[in-house]
Design an enzyme around this catalytic site. Structure first.
Site, PDB file in Angstrom:
ATOM      1  N   GLY A 290       0.831  -1.204   0.000  1.00 15.12           N
ATOM      2  CA  GLY A 290       0.000   0.000   0.000  1.00 15.12           C
ATOM      3  C   GLY A 290       0.863   1.250   0.000  1.00 15.12           C
ATOM      4  O   GLY A 290       1.699   1.443  -0.883  1.00 15.12           O
TER       5      GLY A 290
ATOM      6  N   GLY B 130       4.919   4.157   4.980  1.00 22.25           N
ATOM      7  CA  GLY B 130       4.534   4.814   6.231  1.00 22.25           C
ATOM      8  C   GLY B 130       3.511   3.993   7.000  1.00 22.25           C
ATOM      9  O   GLY B 130       3.305   4.210   8.183  1.00 22.25           O
ATOM     10  N   GLY B 131       2.864   3.057   6.296  1.00 26.08           N
ATOM     11  CA  GLY B 131       1.956   2.117   6.952  1.00 26.08           C
ATOM     12  C   GLY B 131       0.748   2.779   7.577  1.00 26.08           C
ATOM     13  O   GLY B 131       0.344   3.891   7.208  1.00 26.08           O
TER      14      GLY B 131
ATOM     15  N   GLY C 271     -11.534   2.133  23.910  1.00 23.45           N
ATOM     16  CA  GLY C 271     -10.081   2.012  24.038  1.00 23.45           C
ATOM     17  C   GLY C 271      -9.405   3.242  23.457  1.00 23.45           C
ATOM     18  O   GLY C 271      -9.979   4.335  23.425  1.00 23.45           O
TER      19      GLY C 271
ATOM     20  N   GLU D  50     -18.843   0.884  25.673  1.00 19.63           N
ATOM     21  CA  GLU D  50     -17.692   0.042  26.040  1.00 19.63           C
ATOM     22  C   GLU D  50     -18.188  -1.206  26.773  1.00 19.63           C
ATOM     23  O   GLU D  50     -18.991  -1.108  27.700  1.00 19.63           O
ATOM     24  CB  GLU D  50     -16.716   0.865  26.911  1.00 19.63           C
ATOM     25  CG  GLU D  50     -15.680   0.073  27.670  1.00 19.63           C
ATOM     26  CD  GLU D  50     -14.732  -0.761  26.787  1.00 19.63           C
ATOM     27  OE1 GLU D  50     -14.210  -0.239  25.798  1.00 19.63           O
ATOM     28  OE2 GLU D  50     -14.543  -1.951  27.116  1.00 19.63           O
TER      29      GLU D  50
ATOM     30  N   VAL E 169     -12.755  -1.696  18.131  1.00 15.04           N
ATOM     31  CA  VAL E 169     -12.737  -2.731  19.176  1.00 15.04           C
ATOM     32  C   VAL E 169     -11.451  -3.559  19.117  1.00 15.04           C
ATOM     33  O   VAL E 169     -11.430  -4.724  19.489  1.00 15.04           O
ATOM     34  CB  VAL E 169     -13.984  -3.651  19.062  1.00 15.04           C
ATOM     35  CG1 VAL E 169     -15.248  -2.887  19.404  1.00 15.04           C
ATOM     36  CG2 VAL E 169     -14.093  -4.278  17.670  1.00 15.04           C
TER      37      VAL E 169
ATOM     38  N   ALA F 157       3.459   2.235  17.493  1.00 16.05           N
ATOM     39  CA  ALA F 157       4.469   2.554  16.479  1.00 16.05           C
ATOM     40  C   ALA F 157       5.880   2.547  17.065  1.00 16.05           C
ATOM     41  O   ALA F 157       6.817   2.028  16.440  1.00 16.05           O
ATOM     42  CB  ALA F 157       4.153   3.920  15.877  1.00 16.05           C
TER      43      ALA F 157
ATOM     44  N   HIS G 228      11.631  25.820  36.337  1.00 16.10           N
ATOM     45  CA  HIS G 228      10.376  26.419  36.810  1.00 16.10           C
ATOM     46  C   HIS G 228      10.040  27.641  35.966  1.00 16.10           C
ATOM     47  O   HIS G 228      10.945  28.402  35.640  1.00 16.10           O
ATOM     48  CB  HIS G 228      10.539  26.842  38.271  1.00 16.10           C
ATOM     49  CG  HIS G 228       9.327  27.514  38.837  1.00 16.10           C
ATOM     50  ND1 HIS G 228       8.203  26.808  39.198  1.00 16.10           N
ATOM     51  CD2 HIS G 228       9.062  28.824  39.078  1.00 16.10           C
ATOM     52  CE1 HIS G 228       7.301  27.660  39.653  1.00 16.10           C
ATOM     53  NE2 HIS G 228       7.788  28.892  39.578  1.00 16.10           N
TER      54      HIS G 228
END
Ligand code: FAD
Ligand code: NAD
Length: 462
Positions: free
Chosen positions: A41, A44-45, A183, A204, A266, A316, A439
């Site tokens: 495809g 970079g997936g 999720g 869920e 899911v 990843a 800080h």
């Protein structure tokens, strides 16, 4: 690509050009290997094209809408108007730009376009529109990634019922969105679309959202969901869609939730079923994963597996780290994948977690000391108007070694880098407490949590 029956010899063949595959291929080439990367495809997936990057772009856009509205509190009035087509084009521009970066990273790698299947443990056929090419390799790294799990009664139609890819490609913000699965994807995209104006319900099956995270952290997200008007239906199953919405069922009742669109998120399943792995002598587990050793070697020693097809979290950065290990082992270097892997949910607030949770540490038999710090007392969080959240540190009371750090709060996704270094290097409480944190910054609560744990240890009764 040479098309034909004669197998082209190559030292290392990588199957899949996602974060695992492209990292492995680039590292193997860098170490002097002749590398071919096969990608069916887009380079970079999932992560780059339809996962991490586009989802984080939409989350940024949604956060901007929310902040613009909130800014009247600090004297800035703005009425955000979302042109979602422009938002989507901006998102795609980021993906395209980063894809270019991957191509540059792979400058020393030959890329073969097509779908790879094993012919035997040493050869693959790569099928594309141009025909079939054959490669014979010394070593192969399998990184074909994963795809969404589907529910038989809620088939993805790409119109009303969407998977994450469809939800990321919407051309307009729906009036209502029912999300099945609370999720990572359900919560990240559910919150984003709620901020963009959709009426969101998350359904869920278990008793809380984001079951992989410490409940103290998840509570912060549940509060945000309520503030954003997201309906959370836990211990509930989705049944089907009809004209009135998504039919849901809990122990108590069956009913409808509004659903102009439905996102099914899911979980994901490894892409190990279409590679003819049996020809290579490999058998996936019942969940579709390939078992590997610390070097990411499978049961067939010259075949390595990385990324979403190996056990552990489907992330990843895990895939990338495994890819580096496999490439280095092939090049004859000592390498092992034995590091801790941080988890992040880009929710509101962001959750980030590394190492053992309090419950896991107790289960493993540690005498545990917990140190907490809040973002409420943090100056930088106040000036960002982001005062929700906490840091929860888990340490071994005997050795004072930090076992886990868990954050809910602004920029937790960036703060987890320091926390990961602390856990990875087995830092002690005083290492973190005595490190001077600038800080006013969001990093201060990390040191405060270590100090809080030390204070607890100094008291006679824990
Ligand atoms: P993939 O990225 O899935 O890539 C595999 C590649 O192999 C694909 O390009 C595929 O076309 C190709 N391929 C498959 N089979 C063959 C074959 N036989 N021949 C040739 N090519 C093949 N993870 C994070 O760490 N952070 C995030 O914020 C995050 N957000 C996400 C958001 C969404 C919506 C989704 C869906 C996922 C997200 N993930 C995130 C998970 C992350 O995308 C995956 O863990 C990661 O992409 C896995 O990398 P991989 O290299 O194993 O496989
Ligand atoms: P997930 O495993 O994170 O969550 C799936 C949820 O669906 C679980 O809470 C599960 O209990 C629930 N569920 C399962 N069947 C159900 C049903 N029939 N009805 C209602 N709820 C049901 O899976 P996901 O959200 O699809 O994401 C897939 C993977 O992609 C993640 O596990 C993660 O590895 C990766 N991801 C990571 C990030 C990130 O790192 N920020 C973001 C998105 C995705």
């Amino acid at each position: 690509m040479v098309v034909g029956e004669v197998a082209r010899p190559v030292q290392t063949l990588v199957i899949g050009g996602g974060p695992g595959g492209y990292t492995a291929a680039a590292r193997a080439a860098e170490l002097g290997q002749e590398v071919v990367l096969v990608e069916a495809g887009a380079l970079g997936g999932v992560c780059l094209n339809v996962g991490c990057i586009p989802s984080k772009a939409l989350i940024t856009a949604a956060r901007d809408v929310e902040r613009m509205t909130a800014a009247s509190q600090w004297g800035i009035s703005a009425q955000p108007v979302v042109d979602f087509a422009v938002t989507q084009a901006w998102k795609q521009g980021i993906v395209d730009d980063l894809t270019g970066g991957v191509r540059r990273l792979l400058s020393g790698v030959e890329i073969a376009t097509g779908f790879a299947r094993f012919l035997d443990p040493q050869r693959v056929a790569v099928e594309s529109d141009e025909g079939v090419a054959h490669f014979r390799f010394d070593s192969a790294i399998l990184a074909p990634g994963s795809r969404p799990v589907t529910l038989p009664d809620l088939p993805i139609d790409g119109q009303r019922v969407l998977d994450s890819t469809g939800a990321l490609a919407l051309t307009a913000v729906p009036a209502s969105l029912a999300v099945v699965g609370g999720g990572y994807i359900g919560v990240e995209l559910g919150i984003a679309y709620a901020k963009l104006g959709a009426r969101v319900t998350i359904v869920e099956a278990l008793d809380r959202l984001l079951p992989g995270f410490d409940p103290d952290l998840v509570r912060e997200v549940e509060r945000s969901a309520e503030r954003l008007g997201i309906a959370v239906r836990t211990r509930t199953q989705a049944v089907k869609v009809d004209d009135d919405g998504l039919v849901v069922q809990s122990e108590q009742a069956t009913g409808h939730v509004p659903a102009e669109r439905v996102l099914v998120a899911v979980g994901r399943r490894p892409n190990t079923d279409d590679l003819q792995l049996e020809q290579a002598g490999l058998t996936p587990t019942a969940t579709g994963h390939l078992e590997v050793d610390e070097q990411r070697r499978t049961a067939v020693p010259h075949l390595y597996a990385i990324g979403d097809i190996t056990p552990g979290p489907a992330l990843a950065h895990k895939a990338m780290a495994e890819g580096r290990v496999a490439a280095e082992v092939i090049a004859g270097r000592p390498a092992a994948f034995d590091q801790v892997v941080p988890l992040i949910a880009f929710a509101d607030p962001e959750l980030a977690s590394v190492g053992l949770t309090e419950a896991e540490a107790r289960e493993e038999g540690y005498e545990v000391v917990v140190g907490r710090a809040s973002f409420r007392a943090n100056g930088r969080a106040a000036t960002l108007n982001e005062r929700r959240g906490l840091v929860k540190l888990v340490a071994d009371a005997d050795t004072q070694t930090i076992l886990g750090l868990h954050l809910a709060g602004p920029d937790a996704s960036d703060l987890i880098g320091e926390a990961t270094l602390a856990v990875e290097t087995a830092a002690r409480l005083d290492d973190l407490a005595a490190t001077v944190h600038p800080h006013p910054t969001l990093s201060e609560p990390l040191a405060d949590a270590a100090t809080a744990a030390l204070t607890r240890l100094e008291r006679p009764a824990r």
